[in-house]
Write an enzyme that holds these catalytic residues in place. Sequence first.
Site, short mmCIF file in Angstrom:
data_model
loop_
_atom_site.label_atom_id
_atom_site.label_comp_id
_atom_site.label_asym_id
_atom_site.label_seq_id
_atom_site.Cartn_x
_atom_site.Cartn_y
_atom_site.Cartn_z
CG HIS A 189 -0.33 0.21 2.53
ND1 HIS A 189 -0.11 -0.81 3.42
CD2 HIS A 189 0.13 1.34 3.16
CE1 HIS A 189 0.45 -0.33 4.51
NE2 HIS A 189 0.61 0.98 4.38
CD GLU A 255 -1.90 3.36 6.43
OE1 GLU A 255 -1.89 3.76 7.62
OE2 GLU A 255 -0.96 2.75 5.90
CG HIS A 282 1.06 10.94 -9.76
ND1 HIS A 282 2.05 11.60 -10.44
CD2 HIS A 282 1.03 9.68 -10.30
CE1 HIS A 282 2.59 10.80 -11.35
NE2 HIS A 282 2.00 9.62 -11.29
CD GLU A 328 -0.18 9.37 -14.57
OE1 GLU A 328 0.22 9.55 -15.73
OE2 GLU A 328 0.52 8.88 -13.67
#
Length: 341
Positions: A189, A255, A282, A328
């Site tokens: 994550h 997260e 991003h 994005e």
Amino acid sequence: MATDPKKYSLNHTMLRVKDPQRSSKASPVSPPPLLMSDTLPVKYYELLGMKQINKIENPDAKFDLYFLAYDTLKSLSSGQHWTARQGVLELTHNYGTEKDDNFKIANGNSEPGKGFGHICISVDAIQAACQRIEDAGYKFQKKLTDGRMRHIAFALDPDGYWVEIIAFNPVDKTEDVKETDPGTYKFNHSMIRVKDHEKSLNFYQDIMGMSLVRTSENASNGFNLYFLAYPGDEALSKESANGVNPTAEREGLLELTWNYGTEKDADFKYHNGNDEPQGFGHICIAVDDLDGACKRFEDKGVNWKKKLTDGRMKNIAFVLDPDGYWIEVIQNEKMKRTSNW
């Protein structure tokens, strides 16, 4: 232009690096040569088991992009096109930063520039994995033995980004294990801090189409953690009976960290990583139909950083989340061939 959010994926997280060559070396001790390949630009992440799966050079715009992911026969998306994966790390190098002694990456965990928190990899045997990183000469923000939480560690990459290390096997069963297999690791994550958890959860679920798969409430410490993913699996919202994080074997999770009370402070704001000082850039989602997905976002009234029709690059768009983080949007090229990436 039909689009189905259930077919979206959290493809990659982008981090800027000061010097891809410096990012390929540990200090003060270099990793053992047998662990490294001289052909890969960022050897730190290769030590963590990743491989370079793509590189996009942009000499006219003076930047290069390096895409790394887990790509062994044991990996979740081995051999797939880079847009058809989850758990990809994009490292962006802007030409010249490596020669600027005053340039420093903002890792997102200190002011100014606090917002992005860390990326996280899950490993088979956490003690052995952490020892391997330490033996290669890299530093830690938090070792397993530091503090009360003995089941997680935070390693530091050469630019100071935090890399959380968690286990997908029960820690107590691997305490005496001396070997670790980086080929089994997963890019689990990426963490960002959010000001208002309700606004952010609504945005990522209703607009971006993600599902909340796990919540960790920490009332005594004044914060909650929310884990979202594509596609959602509500069964993973409960803690595992064997003490292992129930989402630890997955890739492509987001997260959200919410510190209590920030939503009540009108002047409070997190740093998006793209204003100065820069660091995190991003997160990126890959969609089934780029035109259809952007039309869906437009209908839901998103704030745009860049629409498909803006600028010269007509194959990417950027949506802004409630905290101003950039998201994005690209085409999953396995679902629909549109670009020669």
